[in-house]
Design a protein around this motif. Structure first.
Motif, PDB file in Angstrom:
ATOM      1  N   SER A 241     -10.161   1.199  -7.067  1.00  0.00           N
ATOM      2  CA  SER A 241     -11.182   1.388  -6.044  1.00  0.00           C
ATOM      3  C   SER A 241     -12.434   0.600  -6.387  1.00  0.00           C
TER       4      SER A 241
ATOM      5  N   THR B 190     -10.945   5.482   2.444  1.00  0.00           N
ATOM      6  CA  THR B 190     -11.360   4.085   2.249  1.00  0.00           C
ATOM      7  C   THR B 190     -12.081   3.598   3.494  1.00  0.00           C
ATOM      8  N   GLY B 191     -12.887   2.554   3.330  1.00  0.00           N
ATOM      9  CA  GLY B 191     -13.513   1.887   4.463  1.00  0.00           C
ATOM     10  C   GLY B 191     -14.634   2.650   5.128  1.00  0.00           C
TER      11      GLY B 191
ATOM     12  N   ALA C 281     -12.624  -3.256   2.867  1.00  0.00           N
ATOM     13  CA  ALA C 281     -11.589  -2.229   2.717  1.00  0.00           C
ATOM     14  C   ALA C 281     -10.333  -2.600   3.495  1.00  0.00           C
ATOM     15  N   LYS C 282     -10.512  -3.095   4.700  1.00  0.00           N
ATOM     16  CA  LYS C 282      -9.360  -3.508   5.513  1.00  0.00           C
ATOM     17  C   LYS C 282      -8.619  -4.644   4.820  1.00  0.00           C
TER      18      LYS C 282
ATOM     19  N   ARG D 177      -8.991   0.759  -2.734  1.00  0.00           N
ATOM     20  CA  ARG D 177      -9.892   1.444  -1.816  1.00  0.00           C
ATOM     21  C   ARG D 177     -11.317   0.905  -1.963  1.00  0.00           C
TER      22      ARG D 177
ATOM     23  N   SER E 246      -6.785  -3.288   1.671  1.00  0.00           N
ATOM     24  CA  SER E 246      -5.873  -2.151   1.841  1.00  0.00           C
ATOM     25  C   SER E 246      -4.431  -2.530   1.545  1.00  0.00           C
ATOM     26  N   GLN E 247      -4.071  -3.771   1.829  1.00  0.00           N
ATOM     27  CA  GLN E 247      -2.699  -4.221   1.567  1.00  0.00           C
ATOM     28  C   GLN E 247      -2.397  -4.263   0.070  1.00  0.00           C
TER      29      GLN E 247
ATOM     30  N   SER F 187      -7.418   9.764  -2.728  1.00  0.00           N
ATOM     31  CA  SER F 187      -6.820   8.447  -2.490  1.00  0.00           C
ATOM     32  C   SER F 187      -6.594   8.086  -1.027  1.00  0.00           C
TER      33      SER F 187
ATOM     34  N   ASN G 192      -3.726  -1.866  -1.915  1.00  0.00           N
ATOM     35  CA  ASN G 192      -4.010  -0.496  -2.341  1.00  0.00           C
ATOM     36  C   ASN G 192      -5.284  -0.383  -3.188  1.00  0.00           C
TER      37      ASN G 192
END
Length: 267
Positions: free
Chosen positions: A146, A252-253, A180-181, A189, A184-185, A249, A187
């Motif tokens: 993260s 995110t974002g 974050a976007k 955060r 995200s792929q 977990s 993982n």
């Protein structure tokens, strides 16, 4: 009745705190060490770093705690800092927390383009540079990763803060969900923490109270806060800790507001 014993699942995690020798960063480091994490603290001043290490180790003598001196606003220093962190954590890092930024700037929209650039460099571009620099170490250790970025409520609503600072924090708060976007792929955060008025010894609010007096701050600032007080570094550190935890977990974002209800937004 048995009591709930919380495991934040941060034991042996490698965590880098950028700009964290005082205030919230220092208090967060104390909590992370108690969780069994391995912590690297980056700071500009050697004496502040040594004092932070001494304070943390007072009750955690055998902790894995490291201080790396350098100026993260400097390209040259940033490269040296990265190399030091890489040497300390050759397996990579799990979490990166940024406390970069400065609100010590004049009010007004007519402060000149150089002031605007300097404020954006310290409060926006420095964070992008930090993330870009340390992403390879996050990607190297793919285990509940993260990035936590400290922004400010002045970036979410027009408040009585310097205009250039507010605009820079608005850009930073917008960057967080976009980053974050993108990550995200992988993982990783990404979450923003947007504090209100946080008081700690050696902090900006101590300076402001000294300059303007407590009565003026109570009348013009704290009167706008529902809880009618400052927040404290120890309180905010718990927000960072629970947000960092792999138990959290699915978050995110987002930009989290911690301000005693000064911002008036519904959403």
């Amino acid at each position: 009745m048995s009591k709930l014993q919380v495991d934040f699942k941060l034991s042996q995690s490698s965590i880098v705190l950028a700009g964290a020798t005082k205030g919230v960063g220092l208090e967060l480091a104390k909590l992370l060490i108690k969780c069994g994490a391995k912590v690297g603290i980056i700071g500009r001043t050697k004496s502040d770093g040594e004092n932070a290490i001494k304070e943390i180790k007072m009750n955690n003598e055998n902790s894995e705690l490291f201080f790396i001196q350098g100026d993260l606003y400097s390209d040259e220093d940033r490269s040296k800092i990265f190399k030091s962190i890489e040497d300390i954590f050759p397996q990579g890092i799990n979490h990166l927390v940024s406390f970069l930024g400065s609100g010590k700037t004049p009010f007004g929209t007519d402060v000149g383009i150089n002031t605007w650039k300097e404020v954006f460099d310290k409060n926006f571009f420095s964070v992008i540079n930090l993330v870009d620099t340390f992403l390879p170490l996050l990607r190297k250790n793919k285990d509940h990763n993260s990035i936590l970025i400290t922004s400010a409520i002045a970036g979410l609503e027009r408040l009585s803060a310097p205009e250039s600072y507010s605009c820079a924090k608005t850009a930073l708060s917008s960057y967080i969900p976009h980053l974050a976007k993108y990550l995200s792929q992988e993982n990783i955060r990404v979450i923003g923490i947007n504090p209100g008025n946080i008081y700690f010894k050696g902090g900006r609010w101590e300076e402001i109270i000294s300059e303007r007096g407590k009565d003026e701050i109570d009348e013009k600032v704290l009167s706008q806060v529902s809880l009618r007080r400052f927040g404290f570094a120890e309180e905010l550190a718990w927000v960072y800790l629970t947000t960092l935890s792999p138990r959290n977990s699915f978050m995110t974002g987002t930009n989290i507001i911690v301000d005693g209800q000064q911002v008036n937004k519904i959403f």
